[in-house]
Design an enzyme around this catalytic site. Structure first.
Site, PDB file in Angstrom:
ATOM      1  N   GLY A 107       1.981   6.337  14.346  1.00 15.80           N
ATOM      2  CA  GLY A 107       1.268   6.377  13.888  1.00 15.80           C
ATOM      3  C   GLY A 107       0.545   5.714  13.046  1.00 15.80           C
TER       4      GLY A 107
ATOM      5  CD  GLN B  76       0.382   2.168   8.235  1.00 14.32           C
ATOM      6  OE1 GLN B  76      -0.284   2.843   9.421  1.00 14.32           O
ATOM      7  NE2 GLN B  76       1.566   1.302   9.136  1.00 14.32           N
TER       8      GLN B  76
ATOM      9  CG  LEU C  86       3.652   0.216  13.384  1.00 14.34           C
ATOM     10  CD1 LEU C  86       2.811   0.099  13.936  1.00 14.34           C
ATOM     11  CD2 LEU C  86       4.730  -0.581  14.394  1.00 14.34           C
TER      12      LEU C  86
ATOM     13  CG  HIS D 285       5.247   7.933   7.969  1.00 11.21           C
ATOM     14  ND1 HIS D 285       5.996   7.321   8.164  1.00 11.21           N
ATOM     15  CD2 HIS D 285       4.102   6.468   7.983  1.00 11.21           C
ATOM     16  CE1 HIS D 285       6.446   5.985   7.881  1.00 11.21           C
ATOM     17  NE2 HIS D 285       4.822   5.786   7.878  1.00 11.21           N
ATOM     18  CD  GLU D 286       1.313   7.320  10.278  1.00  6.09           C
ATOM     19  OE1 GLU D 286       0.317   6.281   9.785  1.00  6.09           O
ATOM     20  OE2 GLU D 286       1.807   6.953  10.677  1.00  6.09           O
TER      21      GLU D 286
ATOM     22  CG  HIS E 219       0.625   4.562   5.254  1.00  2.41           C
ATOM     23  ND1 HIS E 219       1.260   3.164   4.633  1.00  2.41           N
ATOM     24  CD2 HIS E 219       1.286   4.591   6.735  1.00  2.41           C
ATOM     25  CE1 HIS E 219       2.065   2.945   5.726  1.00  2.41           C
ATOM     26  NE2 HIS E 219       2.119   3.870   6.628  1.00  2.41           N
TER      27      HIS E 219
HETATM   28 NI    NI Z   1       3.522   4.213   7.951  1.00  3.30          NI
END
Ligand code: NI
Length: 195
Positions: A57, A62, A117, A158-159, A162
């Protein structure tokens, strides 16, 4: 499958992945209003970057873009072409693009060891909802709704965090959170110093 998800692996631009404590990772991302060619290119490049990282993902903040977009593929296979070669073949793609996602109907609880990441070297158990549904738009602005469970559900949550400026260490106990924050900041400083 739309045009982008069919063609993403033919070409793409490798985007720079921002790591903690980069301020973009703690900002709330903006709603997408322009469903234009720039959006399509960004999504294509985000998928390309995710597959090459590799990750399952990737959210727009990011790669330094404060927009409510993330891409996910929890199904693809990554196999080393021959042992020790360092070259990999990717197959069984199932790319998914989420624009302006909204998570609803959160149920159950599941715990999974997450990585990110943007937080290199940190792997910790995080509690999430087991089942969710998500309203989102595609790159043409059309609305969709899907149900997600298990790893797909975890990855979406999770994404989506962000997009709200939350990295997963924020979900840990204060002790662990501070430990990892210091560790990541120290690692980043050392990295910069070595350049
Ligand atoms: Ni992440």
């Amino acid at each position: 499958m739309d045009e982008i998800t069919q063609n993403y692996k033919l070409d793409g631009e490798l985007l720079n992945i921002h790591t903690y404590p980069d301020p973009i990772l703690t900002q709330v991302a903006d709603e997408v209003t322009d469903f234009d060619d720039n959006l399509k290119k960004l999504c294509k490049d985000m998928l390309y970057t995710m597959y090459h990282a590799p990750g399952i993902g990737l959210a727009a903040p990011q790669v330094g873009i404060g927009k409510r977009i993330f891409v996910i593929d929890v199904d693809y296979t990554r196999e080393e072409t021959s042992e020790g070669s360092g070259e990999y073949t990717l197959s069984n793609f199932n790319p998914q693009i989420f624009v302006n996602p909204v998570i609803k109907n959160k149920e159950g609880q599941i715990s999974y060891q997450e990585g990110c990441l943007s937080l290199p070297g940190v792997y910790e158990d995080v509690k999430r909802f087991e089942n969710i549904s998500v309203d989102f738009q595609d790159t043409d602005g059309n609305s969709h709704s899907i149900d997600a469970s298990e790893l797909f559900s975890i990855c979406i949550q999770h994404e989506n965090d962000h997009l709200d400026g939350i990295v997963f260490i924020e979900k840990l106990s204060p002790l662990k959170r501070n430990f990892f924050k210091k560790k990541l900041i120290k690692a980043k400083k050392q990295k910069n110093h070595n350049l």
